[in-house]
Design a protein around this motif. Sequence first.
Motif, PDB file in Angstrom:
ATOM      1  N   ARG A 523       1.231  -0.723   0.577  1.00  0.00           N
ATOM      2  CA  ARG A 523       0.089  -0.121  -0.118  1.00  0.00           C
ATOM      3  C   ARG A 523       1.201   1.165  -0.034  1.00  0.00           C
ATOM      4  NH1 ARG A 523      -2.313  -0.084   5.331  1.00  0.00           N
ATOM      5  NH2 ARG A 523      -4.272  -1.259   4.411  1.00  0.00           N
ATOM      6  N   VAL A 524       0.728   2.115  -0.582  1.00  0.00           N
ATOM      7  CA  VAL A 524       1.592   3.577  -0.693  1.00  0.00           C
ATOM      8  C   VAL A 524      -0.159   4.595  -0.432  1.00  0.00           C
ATOM      9  CG1 VAL A 524       2.245   5.705  -1.268  1.00  0.00           C
ATOM     10  CG2 VAL A 524       3.459   2.684  -2.034  1.00  0.00           C
ATOM     11  N   ILE A 525       0.306   5.779   0.450  1.00  0.00           N
ATOM     12  CA  ILE A 525      -0.737   6.327   0.819  1.00  0.00           C
ATOM     13  C   ILE A 525      -0.258   8.085   0.209  1.00  0.00           C
ATOM     14  CG2 ILE A 525      -2.048   5.388   1.960  1.00  0.00           C
ATOM     15  CD1 ILE A 525      -1.730   6.285   4.114  1.00  0.00           C
ATOM     16  N   ILE A 526      -0.999   9.090   0.233  1.00  0.00           N
ATOM     17  CA  ILE A 526      -0.698  10.367   0.611  1.00  0.00           C
ATOM     18  C   ILE A 526      -1.520  11.117   1.670  1.00  0.00           C
ATOM     19  CG2 ILE A 526      -0.551  12.575   0.172  1.00  0.00           C
ATOM     20  CD1 ILE A 526       0.274  11.405  -2.739  1.00  0.00           C
ATOM     21  N   TYR A 527      -1.268  11.013   3.094  1.00  0.00           N
ATOM     22  CA  TYR A 527      -1.911  11.369   4.187  1.00  0.00           C
ATOM     23  C   TYR A 527      -1.643  13.129   3.987  1.00  0.00           C
ATOM     24  CZ  TYR A 527      -3.167  12.310   9.118  1.00  0.00           C
ATOM     25  OH  TYR A 527      -3.929  12.346   9.671  1.00  0.00           O
ATOM     26  N   ARG A 528      -2.845  13.970   3.799  1.00  0.00           N
ATOM     27  CA  ARG A 528      -3.619  14.706   3.800  1.00  0.00           C
ATOM     28  C   ARG A 528      -3.379  15.833   5.709  1.00  0.00           C
ATOM     29  NH1 ARG A 528      -2.668  19.944   3.967  1.00  0.00           N
ATOM     30  NH2 ARG A 528      -3.445  21.425   2.090  1.00  0.00           N
ATOM     31  N   ILE A 529      -3.046  16.569   6.031  1.00  0.00           N
ATOM     32  CA  ILE A 529      -2.514  16.928   7.658  1.00  0.00           C
ATOM     33  C   ILE A 529      -2.939  18.213   7.419  1.00  0.00           C
ATOM     34  CG2 ILE A 529      -1.427  17.716   9.781  1.00  0.00           C
ATOM     35  CD1 ILE A 529       1.089  15.383   8.321  1.00  0.00           C
ATOM     36  N   ASN A 530      -4.040  18.533   8.302  1.00  0.00           N
ATOM     37  CA  ASN A 530      -4.845  19.330   8.618  1.00  0.00           C
ATOM     38  C   ASN A 530      -4.411  20.697   9.935  1.00  0.00           C
ATOM     39  OD1 ASN A 530      -6.948  18.228   7.507  1.00  0.00           O
ATOM     40  ND2 ASN A 530      -7.685  17.150   9.279  1.00  0.00           N
ATOM     41  N   ALA A 531      -4.993  21.503  10.131  1.00  0.00           N
ATOM     42  CA  ALA A 531      -4.026  22.759  11.100  1.00  0.00           C
ATOM     43  C   ALA A 531      -4.288  21.857  12.421  1.00  0.00           C
ATOM     44  CB  ALA A 531      -5.291  24.200  11.086  1.00  0.00           C
ATOM     45  N   ASP A 532      -5.019  21.330  12.747  1.00  0.00           N
ATOM     46  CA  ASP A 532      -4.900  20.218  14.114  1.00  0.00           C
ATOM     47  C   ASP A 532      -3.785  19.494  13.818  1.00  0.00           C
ATOM     48  OD1 ASP A 532      -6.273  18.516  12.799  1.00  0.00           O
ATOM     49  OD2 ASP A 532      -8.243  19.165  14.085  1.00  0.00           O
ATOM     50  N   TRP A 533      -4.340  19.268  13.433  1.00  0.00           N
ATOM     51  CA  TRP A 533      -2.320  17.963  12.908  1.00  0.00           C
ATOM     52  C   TRP A 533      -3.211  16.918  13.059  1.00  0.00           C
ATOM     53  CZ3 TRP A 533       2.713  18.621  12.629  1.00  0.00           C
ATOM     54  CH2 TRP A 533       3.211  20.208  12.147  1.00  0.00           C
ATOM     55  N   SER A 534      -4.288  16.759  12.927  1.00  0.00           N
ATOM     56  CA  SER A 534      -4.872  15.245  12.528  1.00  0.00           C
ATOM     57  C   SER A 534      -5.145  15.281  10.753  1.00  0.00           C
ATOM     58  CB  SER A 534      -6.508  15.648  12.901  1.00  0.00           C
ATOM     59  OG  SER A 534      -7.401  16.662  12.183  1.00  0.00           O
ATOM     60  N   GLY A 535      -5.415  14.681  10.178  1.00  0.00           N
ATOM     61  CA  GLY A 535      -5.680  13.878   8.884  1.00  0.00           C
ATOM     62  C   GLY A 535      -6.759  13.150   8.113  1.00  0.00           C
ATOM     63  N   THR A 536      -6.011  13.153   6.460  1.00  0.00           N
ATOM     64  CA  THR A 536      -6.691  12.245   5.807  1.00  0.00           C
ATOM     65  C   THR A 536      -6.412  11.740   5.266  1.00  0.00           C
ATOM     66  OG1 THR A 536      -8.816  13.640   6.162  1.00  0.00           O
ATOM     67  CG2 THR A 536      -9.192  12.214   4.811  1.00  0.00           C
ATOM     68  N   VAL A 537      -6.454  10.507   4.318  1.00  0.00           N
ATOM     69  CA  VAL A 537      -6.166   9.474   3.093  1.00  0.00           C
ATOM     70  C   VAL A 537      -6.775   9.895   1.669  1.00  0.00           C
ATOM     71  CG1 VAL A 537      -5.144   7.759   2.102  1.00  0.00           C
ATOM     72  CG2 VAL A 537      -5.270   7.939   4.510  1.00  0.00           C
TER      73      VAL A 537
END
Length: 835
Positions: A523-537
Motif C-alpha cells: 500500500r502507498v498513500i498520501i496523507y493530508r495534514i490539517n491545521a490541528d495535526w489530524s489528517g485524511t488519506v
Amino acid sequence: MEDLQKTKANLLAENQALRDRLAISEGTLQAIMQGEVDALVVSTDKGPQVFTLKSADQSYRLLVEEMQQSAVILSDEELILYCNKSFSKLLHQPLEKLIGSSFKRFLSPQDTLLFQSQVKLAEKANQNAIELFLIPQTGVEVPVYLSINYLKPDDVSMNCVVITDLTEQKRHERTLASERLARLMLEQAGEAILVCDYTGNIIRASQVACQLWEKNLLSQPFDTLSIFLSQSTPASATHQQGMLNSTHLETAPGCKVPFAIASVLNGTSFQGQEVEITTQNGQVINLLLNARPLADEDNYFRGAVVILTDITRRKQVETALQQLNAELEQRVAQRTAQLMETNDHLLETVSQQHQTQLILLEQAQLLDLAHDTIITCDLNGAICFWNQGAESMYGWTKASALGQISHILLKTQFPQSLSEIETELFEKGYWEGELIHFRWDERPINVASRWVLQKDNAGKPIKILEINNDITERKLAQIALQQQTERERMVVAITQQIRKSLDLDEILNTTVAEVRQFLQTDRVIIYRINADWSGTVITESVAFGWKAILNMEITDTYFVETQGRQSYQQGMIKVNPDIYTAGLTACHLELLEQLQIRAKVIVPIFQQERLWGLLIAHHCSAPRQWQPWESELLQQLATQVAIAIQQSELYQQLQLANQRLENLAMVDKLTQIANRRSFDSRLDYLWQYLLREKDFISLLLCDIDYFKQYNDTYGHAVGDTCLTLIAQALKQTIKRSRDLVARYGGEEFVVILPNTASDGAVQVAQGIHQAIQQLNIPHTASAVKQYVTLTIGIATVIPTSDMLPLDLIKAADQALYQAKAQGRNRSCMWNPNDP
C-alpha cells in the motif's frame, strides 16, 4: 724390474688420459670459438656452477633493453638494481637516476600495501598480476599492469618486475563509456537536442527533436529548421548576447529574425534565448534555446550543440499570471527560486547516480579476472576431472566430486531441456549459455558455461569439457543497474506528468501507483495534514486482498500529537522495518494493526516550510528491511509532489480570478442581474440547442412606461432604485433555473423562456404585471397609472436553419411596439401574419 715395468705402464696410461683430455679441451675450445656454447658448468669447492658467456646473453640483454614493456630488477630492500629504457621513458627520468633508487618512490601512496603484498606472494611462487598507479617525474599518475617474479640466483634474493603502460587502454575505455553515455542521454532526454558538425549539418538529434519537427533531422542543415527569435525578445538584449549581426539589426520592425548556427560555430555561446518555430499545421511553439560550440583538444571549433526546451505552455501561463496582483507575482518569483534550487539538487543527485553506475560497471568488468572452473565429464555426465577452480567455486573436493553426475551434484537449472542442449552440442560441437548451480552449502551460483565436445583420433565423441565462469556478482550488478535506471525513469515520468498536467488528483494517483508498483509493496498513500495535526488519506494505491483506507480520517491523540508535531515538522524521514520491534506504545500498535501495517516508511511533504502532508509506503504481509535508496526515492518524489501542489494551487487561483472576471463581465452592475452580453451569449446557446431539438423558445421584451418622465420628476438616483426593484421583481417571478432575466438597455428588460410555447409565455407576462403592480412604485408623471407599469412584447418561435436569434428579438420588439400603440401597461403577442 717388475716395479719399473708397472711404472712405465702407468706413465703410458696417464699419458693417454692426458691426450684424451687435451682432445676434449681442444674440441670444447673450438666450440666456444665458433659460438656453439652459451655456458660452462665448472666444478668448484662449492659444487657445480654455471658460468654464462658474454656472447650468449648479449641477445637476451638486447631483447630486454628494446622491449616495449618496462623491466625492473629489485633487491630485497626494493632498490632498483636494473631497469630498461622503457621504464626510464615511462617515469621521464634518466637511467642513472633510477638505478639504486627505491621503487617505492614511484608508487602511488594508496598502492604501496598492495605492491608489498604481491611481492610476498611472489616469494611463495605465486605469480600474480595487478593494476596500480606509478607517479613519474611529471606528477601525473600512470595506470600500469604489473607482474612480479621472485628469483634467488647465488643465494641472492631479487624480484623481476614487468610493467605494462595502460594509459592508452584506459583512455580508450573512457572514450567508449562517454560515447555510450552521450547516446543514452540523447535517447532519454526530455528536451530537443541537436548536434551539428562544422558545416552546420545535423549529425545527432534526440527523439524529442524529431517529434517536434515531425521528420528525421539527420544530415539536414540546421538553418533550414526555420528557428526565429521570439517577438517578445528586445533587440538590444539580443544584441548584447552577440547573436545579431549588422544585417539583423537592419531588419524592418515586425519581421522575424532567424537564428543562424554560424555564430555558434564561430565560438559564441547562448543561454536562455527565447525562440519560436511554426509547425506544419501553423501552430507556433515557443522554445528556450541554449547553444555552445564544440571544441577539440586543440581548442578548434568542430561543431555545436543546441538544446531546445518547449516553453509554450509556460508562456501561456505567464501571460495569464500577469493579470494577478503584485503580491502573487512576488510569491511566484520566490517559489521559482525554490524550484530552481530543488532542480539543481535533483540534477546533482542524478549525476551522483550516474557515477554509481560507472562504478558498478567497473566492478562487473573486474569479474572477468576470476579463475574459471574446468570440469570434464564422460558422455553419461559422470565427472572425470575437477580442477582447483571447481573446488573453490562449489566447495566439493576432487575426491568427493569424481564419479558424480555433474547436473545432479550441482542441481543445475538449465535455460532449456538437457536433451535439447545435448542435441545442439553433438551437432555444433559446442554449447554456450547461462546456468544456475548450487554449492555444497546450497547457495546458488550464476555461471556462464561453455561446453566443448572432445573426440578421439577417429572423430568419435568421448568426453565433454565444461568451462564455467562465476557471473553471480555481474548478475547482481545488472539488477542494481536496472533498479537504478527504473528509479530514474520513475522520477522523470512523474516530473513530466507534473509539467504536462495541472490536475493534482491525477498527479497524486499516478505517484502512489508508480511507487507501489516499483517498490513491490502492499500500500502507498498520501496523507493530508490539517491545521490541528489530524489528517485524511486523500490518495491511495493498495494491492488486492489488503484493506483500503482512502478518505480515512485519523484523529488518534497519540498519532496526532507525537507522530505529527515532534517528528515530521522537522523534515524527518521515518523508517520502520517491523512495528513489533520499534518500541511503539500499545495504543499506537493497536492503530497500526487495525490498518494491517507491518512495516512502513514515511516522508514529509512541505509547502513553503509548512508541513502539507506525508508520503507513506506500507508493507502489510511481513516485516521489510527498507533499503536506503528506497527512502531517497520517496524523498525525491515528495519534492516533486510538493512542486505539483504549488503549481495546482497557482492554477486554481488563476481559474478563480478568471471566473470572477467573467462573472463581472456578465452581470449588470446596477441591477445585479444578467447584462446584455450575458443575454446574447445565452440566447445563441439556447437557439442552437432548440434548433436541434425542434422545440419552442419565447422572448419577453419589457419596457417601463414613461420612464424618462419618472427620472425628470424624481431624479436619476430614485430612477436607479426603481430599475433595481423592477429587476429583482422580474427575477423572482421567473421560477425555472434555465430561464433568464437580463437588462437589455436603459429601462428595457428581456426574459428568455426555452421550451415554452406562447401560452406559457403569456402566463409569465401576466405574472410580471402582477409583481410590478404589487410593488406600487409611485409615478405621478405617468399617463397610464399613478404607479410604475410595464409594457411587454411577446414572441414565440421554433428555430429553423433559415432563421437567426435576431429575428426573434425583432419579433418581440414589433409586439412591444403594438402593445404601446394599444395604450401601454399590457402585453401583446407577436403575430407573424401582421404587416
